[in-house]
Design a protein around this motif. Structure first.
Motif, PDB file in Angstrom:
ATOM      1  N   ASP A  11       0.879  -1.193   0.090  1.00  0.00           N
ATOM      2  CA  ASP A  11      -0.062  -0.164  -0.037  1.00  0.00           C
ATOM      3  C   ASP A  11       0.745   1.216   0.200  1.00  0.00           C
ATOM      4  OD1 ASP A  11      -2.168  -1.472   0.213  1.00  0.00           O
ATOM      5  OD2 ASP A  11      -3.063  -0.901   2.274  1.00  0.00           O
ATOM      6  N   PHE A  12       2.180   1.160   0.328  1.00  0.00           N
ATOM      7  CA  PHE A  12       2.979   2.242   0.430  1.00  0.00           C
ATOM      8  C   PHE A  12       4.003   2.446  -0.874  1.00  0.00           C
ATOM      9  CE2 PHE A  12       1.854   1.496   4.712  1.00  0.00           C
ATOM     10  CZ  PHE A  12       1.930   2.647   5.332  1.00  0.00           C
ATOM     11  N   ASN A  13       3.658   1.437  -1.665  1.00  0.00           N
ATOM     12  CA  ASN A  13       4.395   1.588  -2.866  1.00  0.00           C
ATOM     13  C   ASN A  13       4.103   2.209  -4.047  1.00  0.00           C
ATOM     14  OD1 ASN A  13       7.089   0.569  -3.865  1.00  0.00           O
ATOM     15  ND2 ASN A  13       6.348  -1.426  -4.509  1.00  0.00           N
ATOM     16  N   ASP A  70       5.146  10.466  -3.844  1.00  0.00           N
ATOM     17  CA  ASP A  70       4.108  10.562  -3.021  1.00  0.00           C
ATOM     18  C   ASP A  70       4.293  11.284  -1.566  1.00  0.00           C
ATOM     19  OD1 ASP A  70       1.625  10.923  -1.244  1.00  0.00           O
ATOM     20  OD2 ASP A  70       0.753   9.074  -2.235  1.00  0.00           O
ATOM     21  N   SER A  71       4.226  12.766  -1.524  1.00  0.00           N
ATOM     22  CA  SER A  71       4.975  13.313  -0.317  1.00  0.00           C
ATOM     23  C   SER A  71       4.263  12.973   0.887  1.00  0.00           C
ATOM     24  CB  SER A  71       4.825  14.876  -0.366  1.00  0.00           C
ATOM     25  OG  SER A  71       3.539  15.150  -0.754  1.00  0.00           O
ATOM     26  N   ASN A  72       2.921  12.399   0.764  1.00  0.00           N
ATOM     27  CA  ASN A  72       2.020  12.075   1.959  1.00  0.00           C
ATOM     28  C   ASN A  72       2.619  10.849   2.570  1.00  0.00           C
ATOM     29  OD1 ASN A  72       0.111  13.895   1.773  1.00  0.00           O
ATOM     30  ND2 ASN A  72      -0.870  12.647   0.021  1.00  0.00           N
ATOM     31  N   ILE A  73       3.205  10.007   1.662  1.00  0.00           N
ATOM     32  CA  ILE A  73       4.020   8.724   2.313  1.00  0.00           C
ATOM     33  C   ILE A  73       5.309   9.050   2.816  1.00  0.00           C
ATOM     34  CG2 ILE A  73       4.971   6.481   1.568  1.00  0.00           C
ATOM     35  CD1 ILE A  73       2.642   6.143  -0.274  1.00  0.00           C
ATOM     36  N   ILE A  74       5.953   9.852   2.329  1.00  0.00           N
ATOM     37  CA  ILE A  74       7.092  10.134   3.124  1.00  0.00           C
ATOM     38  C   ILE A  74       7.045  10.994   4.501  1.00  0.00           C
ATOM     39  CG2 ILE A  74       9.216  11.678   3.030  1.00  0.00           C
ATOM     40  CD1 ILE A  74       9.449  11.112  -0.144  1.00  0.00           C
ATOM     41  N   ALA A  75       5.944  11.686   4.443  1.00  0.00           N
ATOM     42  CA  ALA A  75       5.548  12.672   5.712  1.00  0.00           C
ATOM     43  C   ALA A  75       5.096  11.631   6.716  1.00  0.00           C
ATOM     44  CB  ALA A  75       4.251  13.362   5.178  1.00  0.00           C
ATOM     45  N   LEU A 128       6.397   8.465  11.583  1.00  0.00           N
ATOM     46  CA  LEU A 128       6.513   7.156  12.072  1.00  0.00           C
ATOM     47  C   LEU A 128       8.190   7.133  12.888  1.00  0.00           C
ATOM     48  CD1 LEU A 128       6.020   4.084  12.597  1.00  0.00           C
ATOM     49  CD2 LEU A 128       7.197   3.669  10.540  1.00  0.00           C
ATOM     50  N   GLN A 129       8.931   7.945  12.350  1.00  0.00           N
ATOM     51  CA  GLN A 129      10.318   8.057  12.940  1.00  0.00           C
ATOM     52  C   GLN A 129       9.966   8.856  14.067  1.00  0.00           C
ATOM     53  OE1 GLN A 129      13.244   6.838  12.585  1.00  0.00           O
ATOM     54  NE2 GLN A 129      14.205   7.942  14.107  1.00  0.00           N
ATOM     55  N   THR A 130       9.180   9.991  14.323  1.00  0.00           N
ATOM     56  CA  THR A 130       9.134  10.529  15.475  1.00  0.00           C
ATOM     57  C   THR A 130       8.580   9.725  16.538  1.00  0.00           C
ATOM     58  OG1 THR A 130       7.086  11.439  15.019  1.00  0.00           O
ATOM     59  CG2 THR A 130       8.949  12.944  14.553  1.00  0.00           C
ATOM     60  N   VAL A 131       7.464   9.052  16.334  1.00  0.00           N
ATOM     61  CA  VAL A 131       6.976   7.877  17.369  1.00  0.00           C
ATOM     62  C   VAL A 131       8.014   6.828  17.783  1.00  0.00           C
ATOM     63  CG1 VAL A 131       4.754   8.459  17.051  1.00  0.00           C
ATOM     64  CG2 VAL A 131       5.500   6.812  15.773  1.00  0.00           C
ATOM     65  N   LEU A 132       8.840   6.654  16.631  1.00  0.00           N
ATOM     66  CA  LEU A 132       9.720   5.401  17.036  1.00  0.00           C
ATOM     67  C   LEU A 132      10.864   5.889  17.913  1.00  0.00           C
ATOM     68  CD1 LEU A 132       9.713   3.495  13.736  1.00  0.00           C
ATOM     69  CD2 LEU A 132       9.077   2.669  15.780  1.00  0.00           C
ATOM     70  N   ASP A 170      12.139   2.949  -2.957  1.00  0.00           N
ATOM     71  CA  ASP A 170      13.315   3.621  -2.346  1.00  0.00           C
ATOM     72  C   ASP A 170      12.725   4.893  -1.652  1.00  0.00           C
ATOM     73  OD1 ASP A 170      14.960   1.699  -3.042  1.00  0.00           O
ATOM     74  OD2 ASP A 170      16.245   2.993  -4.392  1.00  0.00           O
ATOM     75  N   LEU A 171      11.449   5.218  -1.417  1.00  0.00           N
ATOM     76  CA  LEU A 171      10.775   6.260  -0.884  1.00  0.00           C
ATOM     77  C   LEU A 171      10.998   6.529   0.709  1.00  0.00           C
ATOM     78  CD1 LEU A 171       9.138   7.445  -3.471  1.00  0.00           C
ATOM     79  CD2 LEU A 171       7.113   7.355  -2.135  1.00  0.00           C
ATOM     80  N   ILE A 172      11.270   5.093   1.311  1.00  0.00           N
ATOM     81  CA  ILE A 172      11.640   4.932   2.561  1.00  0.00           C
ATOM     82  C   ILE A 172      12.898   5.530   2.875  1.00  0.00           C
ATOM     83  CG2 ILE A 172      12.664   2.699   2.673  1.00  0.00           C
ATOM     84  CD1 ILE A 172      10.745   2.219   5.154  1.00  0.00           C
ATOM     85  N   TYR A 173      13.886   5.667   1.900  1.00  0.00           N
ATOM     86  CA  TYR A 173      15.114   6.129   1.991  1.00  0.00           C
ATOM     87  C   TYR A 173      15.405   7.528   1.779  1.00  0.00           C
ATOM     88  CZ  TYR A 173      16.944   1.288   1.850  1.00  0.00           C
ATOM     89  OH  TYR A 173      16.784  -0.222   2.108  1.00  0.00           O
ATOM     90  N   ARG A 174      14.206   8.197   1.626  1.00  0.00           N
ATOM     91  CA  ARG A 174      14.130   9.503   1.322  1.00  0.00           C
ATOM     92  C   ARG A 174      13.562  10.241   2.739  1.00  0.00           C
ATOM     93  NH1 ARG A 174      12.412  11.643  -4.599  1.00  0.00           N
ATOM     94  NH2 ARG A 174      13.245   9.876  -5.783  1.00  0.00           N
ATOM     95  N   SER A 175      12.980   9.304   3.669  1.00  0.00           N
ATOM     96  CA  SER A 175      12.526   9.741   4.852  1.00  0.00           C
ATOM     97  C   SER A 175      13.433   9.798   6.067  1.00  0.00           C
ATOM     98  CB  SER A 175      11.322   8.873   5.300  1.00  0.00           C
ATOM     99  OG  SER A 175      12.078   7.684   5.735  1.00  0.00           O
TER     100      SER A 175
END
Ligand code: ZN
Length: 222
Positions: free
Chosen positions: A18-20, A42-47, A52-56, A70-75
């Protein structure tokens, strides 16, 4: 959603299709997929990943994703705690994987991409991402070993398993092994978040919370 991640010793996260970013039939080859994805970030997904990083923060976590855009590596998520078994655009490989060698991709290569061929057999190169024939698993192996080491460390620990938007595309990567991990760790609790496939197995009923929701929205509300 009352979910306090810091209450757990370990947090295992699965991020699914769903995130791809989905490419379409207009992409005839690997290089066209790269450009397509560049143009459909999709900037919503990066956001959502950044949230998620802040809660983790300050949690001991690991993320497995079947995404290969590779969107995850842009976050802001920590690369050392991510494994992407379906590959992405970080490496190129021979279309036949003749030498099992990977060629790190740099954006400067794009300009002359038509000339880039396998140095061994001179056949075309493709990005090291699923689904391709002769997929070279070497691109994620090091992180996969880190992931397995980390998984060992979750035994007998209070483990939160968050499965987000994981469908049936590659069930042996996240869905089935997560069920197994949840089954064996009696101190675990699993959240399975999916719009249409948020079902538990009978064995996990007591410890699986099935959330029928959009996983991106779920993340943003954490
Ligand atoms: Zn070759």
């Amino acid at each position: 959603m009352e979910l306090e991640l810091k209450e757990y010793d370990k947090v295992l996260i699965g991020i699914g299709d769903d995130f791809n970013t989905k490419t379409d039939d207009s992409c005839k080859n690997s290089w066209e997929e790269l450009i397509f994805i560049e143009n459909h970030v999709d900037s919503n997904i990066i956001a959502a990943f950044n949230h998620l990083q802040t809660v983790l923060e300050d949690t001991d976590h690991f993320i497995v994703t079947t995404c290969n855009d590779d969107l995850i590596y842009r976050s802001n998520l920590d690369e050392k705690r991510i494994v992407t078994p379906c590959g992405g655009f970080r490496y190129l490989q021979c279309i036949d994987d003749c030498s099992h060698e990977l060629l790190p991709y740099e954006s400067a290569m794009y300009e002359s991409h038509e000339q880039i061929v396998c140095p061994h057999c001179k056949k075309p190169v493709v990005f090291n991402r699923m689904p391709i024939d002769n997929y070279n698993e070497g691109g994620y192996m090091e992180q996969w070993q880190e992931y397995n080491k980390w998984l060992q460390s979750t035994i007998n620990k209070k483990l939160l398993i968050l499965e987000l938007g994981v469908g049936m595309a590659y069930p042996s990567v996240i869905r089935f092994p997560f069920e197994k991990t949840a089954f064996y760790n009696q101190k675990s609790i699993m959240y399975r978040v999916h719009e249409s496939l948020a079902f538990s197995t009978p064995e996990l009923k007591e410890r699986c919370v099935c959330v029928k929701a959009n996983p991106v929205e779920f993340l943003n509300n954490l």
